[in-house]
Design a protein around this motif. Structure first.
Motif, short mmCIF file in Angstrom:
data_model
loop_
_atom_site.label_atom_id
_atom_site.label_comp_id
_atom_site.label_asym_id
_atom_site.label_seq_id
_atom_site.Cartn_x
_atom_site.Cartn_y
_atom_site.Cartn_z
N ALA B 96 53.39 32.33 48.22
CA ALA B 96 53.63 32.63 46.81
C ALA B 96 52.39 32.36 45.95
O ALA B 96 52.04 33.18 45.09
N LEU B 97 51.73 31.22 46.19
CA LEU B 97 50.55 30.91 45.37
C LEU B 97 49.40 31.88 45.66
O LEU B 97 48.69 32.32 44.74
N SER B 98 49.23 32.20 46.95
CA SER B 98 48.16 33.16 47.29
C SER B 98 48.39 34.47 46.57
O SER B 98 47.44 35.09 46.06
N LEU B 99 49.64 34.91 46.53
CA LEU B 99 49.95 36.21 45.93
C LEU B 99 49.89 36.16 44.40
O LEU B 99 49.30 37.04 43.77
N THR B 100 50.52 35.15 43.80
CA THR B 100 50.57 35.14 42.33
C THR B 100 49.20 34.90 41.71
O THR B 100 48.85 35.51 40.70
N ARG B 101 48.41 34.01 42.34
CA ARG B 101 47.13 33.66 41.73
C ARG B 101 46.02 34.67 42.03
O ARG B 101 45.21 34.98 41.17
N GLU B 102 45.96 35.14 43.28
CA GLU B 102 44.81 35.95 43.66
C GLU B 102 45.15 37.32 44.24
O GLU B 102 44.76 38.35 43.70
N LEU B 103 45.85 37.31 45.35
CA LEU B 103 45.98 38.57 46.09
C LEU B 103 46.78 39.61 45.32
O LEU B 103 46.47 40.80 45.39
N GLY B 104 47.82 39.19 44.62
CA GLY B 104 48.63 40.14 43.85
C GLY B 104 47.80 40.88 42.82
O GLY B 104 47.65 42.12 42.88
N PRO B 105 47.18 40.15 41.86
CA PRO B 105 46.38 40.84 40.85
C PRO B 105 45.21 41.63 41.45
O PRO B 105 44.98 42.78 41.06
N VAL B 106 44.48 41.02 42.38
CA VAL B 106 43.26 41.68 42.87
C VAL B 106 43.59 42.90 43.72
O VAL B 106 43.06 44.00 43.49
N LEU B 107 44.49 42.73 44.70
CA LEU B 107 44.75 43.86 45.59
C LEU B 107 45.51 44.98 44.89
O LEU B 107 45.24 46.16 45.15
N SER B 108 46.43 44.65 43.99
CA SER B 108 47.14 45.75 43.29
C SER B 108 46.16 46.52 42.40
O SER B 108 46.25 47.74 42.29
N ALA B 109 45.19 45.80 41.80
CA ALA B 109 44.19 46.49 40.97
C ALA B 109 43.27 47.35 41.83
O ALA B 109 42.89 48.47 41.43
N LEU B 110 42.92 46.86 43.02
CA LEU B 110 42.07 47.67 43.92
C LEU B 110 42.83 48.93 44.38
O LEU B 110 42.24 50.01 44.46
N SER B 253 35.07 39.85 37.79
CA SER B 253 35.85 39.26 36.69
C SER B 253 36.90 38.30 37.26
O SER B 253 37.26 37.32 36.59
N ASP B 254 37.35 38.54 38.48
CA ASP B 254 38.31 37.61 39.10
C ASP B 254 37.67 36.24 39.29
O ASP B 254 38.29 35.20 39.04
N TYR B 255 36.42 36.26 39.71
CA TYR B 255 35.70 34.99 39.89
C TYR B 255 35.60 34.24 38.55
O TYR B 255 35.90 33.05 38.46
N ILE B 256 35.22 34.97 37.52
CA ILE B 256 35.06 34.33 36.19
C ILE B 256 36.40 33.81 35.69
O ILE B 256 36.51 32.67 35.22
N LEU B 257 37.44 34.63 35.80
CA LEU B 257 38.76 34.23 35.30
C LEU B 257 39.30 33.04 36.09
O LEU B 257 39.88 32.10 35.51
N THR B 258 39.11 33.07 37.41
CA THR B 258 39.59 31.96 38.24
C THR B 258 38.89 30.66 37.84
O THR B 258 39.52 29.61 37.70
N ALA B 259 37.57 30.76 37.64
CA ALA B 259 36.82 29.57 37.24
C ALA B 259 37.32 29.03 35.91
O ALA B 259 37.41 27.81 35.72
N LEU B 260 37.65 29.91 34.97
CA LEU B 260 38.13 29.47 33.67
C LEU B 260 39.55 28.92 33.72
O LEU B 260 39.87 27.92 33.09
N MET B 261 40.40 29.55 34.53
CA MET B 261 41.82 29.21 34.52
C MET B 261 42.16 27.97 35.35
O MET B 261 43.04 27.20 34.98
N PHE B 262 41.49 27.83 36.48
CA PHE B 262 41.92 26.80 37.41
C PHE B 262 40.89 25.68 37.55
O PHE B 262 40.91 24.93 38.52
N ARG B 263 40.00 25.56 36.57
CA ARG B 263 38.94 24.55 36.67
C ARG B 263 39.52 23.15 36.73
O ARG B 263 39.08 22.31 37.49
N SER B 264 40.56 22.90 35.93
CA SER B 264 41.11 21.54 35.87
C SER B 264 41.96 21.23 37.10
O SER B 264 42.35 20.12 37.28
#
Lengths: 269, 264
Positions: B96-110, B253-264
């Motif tokens: 669930a975390l792999s899909l909601t955080r990364e794979l869902g947004p990135v792969l559906s956009a690709l 942009s995924d790299y930038i957003l991930t860095a901003l969102m999950f830094r803490s």
């Protein structure tokens, strides 16, 4: 000055270049209101560019383009769209919207630019299609039409708003003899019926001269000659004679400018 | 031209940079103009719904199929990794975390880029080549308002919905592989997801990513079509540029957003 004798389009001392290529140098053309004005000239001399300048799609490097009393090259976008509501244009490729039927293509400018009730739009579209003989093809899609039929639908669409100025870009190119005869007749008849001004850009001498009230001959980036069809046919100007009689060599040379032929052949011998 | 001369290289790089900045500025103005026409779509909702069908509904099938396979693969790979640590109870959470955080947004956009983005560029490029856009201008109809705005907004709406579908189907795919094929307890699978997935941190951030990707991909696609050279080769080049640029834009942009969102 009466409206009959006013210029509907006035191009004054216009320079224009496209990329690196100089198209016009100091061109001045006055197109009188009412009737058919035919712009002729060899391929690549900038005939279609003239229509783009008149419609405001291109802006001149220098000079003025005045259309229906407005200076086109200084208009803001909204004012330009207002002016274009008084124009109709038929493109060489017909440019029908491929996701709409024949009926919807003709109805399109009416739906977009007016608040007319649907029954009135329907009647207007049927009248325009009847005028070009294609009322029976109203449900066809553009892909089902022949080149000549598509051109006629484009003509019906161009006249949908009863414009003050009709622009035709190469209306006779690539048509079979029957379609050619139909389009030639329709351009003349519709211009007279609407009491409008038509500007026809073409390199088809016979058809162009047969419907023209005024002819303008372009070449070498300038206006070479103008007058009635008979005046141009009687002209002794070499450029006019070469173009109207289709002479292969003359002021427009057969050979594209090149290096010395003998020298180039012997270069690697 | 002397290519060994450093001055020539500097000149060339400078020219390329100026062209790139100019094109970026042109594209930004184009985006702002397109967004400016969004309110007019309220008066003509049919223009928008037709495009949502074209770019969204027609992309559902490949999104669902791809989501199911990705979820199943995650289930298998996760299981064989976690089983070594006797941590297979966390398999649902991993999927669930792999899909909601990364794979869902990135792969559906690709997937959206390949299916709808390329089609948008080709469609608009062909409209330009066949003078349909010029005809609209001559009929006093702004082509950005009539053609571009509905497609841009449709993409911005469709991509997050496709992402949600991809993620949901992926979790179901993970369930199929983990529970039905590999024997992980069904209750453990679902409860680990319920306990571990945070609405704001995971789901909302994933949705924000997909909205950004939707804007980026659709913007690139419509701009490339509108700006294409009007010829067969021009459309071909523009379509290729859309797929390449949009894919890189998604990943960058995924790299930038991930860095901003999950830094803490």
């Amino acid at each position: 000055m009466s409206e009959q004798h006013q210029s509907v389009v006035a191009i004054e001392a216009v320079d224009f270049h496209f990329g690196q290529k100089k198209i016009y140098t100091n061109v001045t053309i006055q197109i009188p209101s009412h009737g058919v004005s035919v712009i002729m000239g060899p391929s690549g001399c900038g005939k279609s560019t003239l229509l783009n300048l008149i419609s405001g799609r291109y802006k001149p490097d220098r000079g003025k383009v005045r259309v229906l009393g407005c200076e086109v090259n200084t208009l803001r976008e909204n004012d330009l769209f207002q002016l274009r509501r008084r124009m109709g244009m038929m493109f060489q490729s017909s440019a029908l919207l491929t996701d709409l039927s024949v009926f919807e293509n003709v109805a399109f400018p009416l739906r977009e630019n007016t608040d007319l009730p649907e029954p009135l739009i329907r009647n207007l579209v049927l009248m325009k299609l009847e005028q070009v003989g294609l009322r029976g093809a109203q449900d066809h899609s553009p892909s089902e039409l022949s080149g000549g039929m598509a051109r006629r639908v484009a003509l019906a669409r161009a006249t949908a708003m009863d414009p003050d100025l009709l622009l035709f870009d190469e209306p006779f190119t690539g048509l079979d003899p029957i379609s050619l005869g139909i389009i030639t007749k329709l351009v003349r008849e519709i211009t007279d019926a609407l009491r409008t001004t038509s500007i026809v850009v073409t390199h088809d001498v016979e058809e162009g001269l047969s419907i023209a009230d005024h002819v303008f001959l372009l070449g070498r980036g300038t206006l070479l000659a103008s007058g009635t069809p008979q005046e141009l046919l009687d002209s002794n100007q070499p450029e006019v004679r070469q173009f109207l009689h289709g002479l292969p060599d003359g002021p427009v040379p057969f050979h594209y400018p090149a290096n010395d032929y003998r020298g180039q052949i012997l270069e690697h011998s | 031209m002397n290519t060994a001369n450093p001055a020539v290289w500097v000149q060339r790089i400078g020219a390329e940079a100026i062209e790139l900045v100019g094109r970026l500025g042109h594209a930004t103005v184009f985006l702002l103009k397109s967004i400016g026409h969004f309110p007019s779509l309220l008066r003509r909702p049919s223009l928008l719904t037709r495009q949502i069908y074209s770019v969204g509904v027609l992309t559902v099938s490949i999104t669902v199929v791809a989501g199911a396979f990705v979820g199943m693969v995650l289930g298998f790979q996760g299981y064989y990794t976690l089983i070594d640590f006797s941590a297979e109870s966390s398999l649902g959470l991993l999927v669930a975390l792999s899909l909601t955080r990364e794979l869902g947004p990135v792969l559906s956009a690709l997937l959206y880029t390949g299916r709808a983005g390329s089609a948008l560029t080709a469609e608009i490029g062909l409209m330009k080549t066949t003078e349909q856009l010029a005809a609209l201008e001559m009929m006093a109809v702004n082509p950005i308002r009539r053609v571009i705005s509905p497609r841009l907004l449709a993409g911005i709406i469709a991509v997050p919905l496709l992402c949600a579908m991809f993620t949901l189907v992926g979790i179901l795919g993970g369930y199929f592989a983990s529970v039905i094929q590999l024997g992980v307890d069904s209750g453990v699978y679902w409860s680990s997801i319920a306990d571990g997935v945070d609405l704001r941190l995971d789901i909302m951030n994933g949705m924000i990513k997909s909205v950004v990707f939707g804007i980026l991909v659709t913007w690139i696609a419509v701009f490339e079509g509108y700006d294409s050279y009007p010829s067969a080769e021009g459309i071909s080049r523009a379509t290729t540029r859309t797929v390449v640029t949009a894919s890189l834009a998604i990943l960058g942009s995924d790299y930038i957003l991930t860095a901003l969102m999950f830094r803490s």
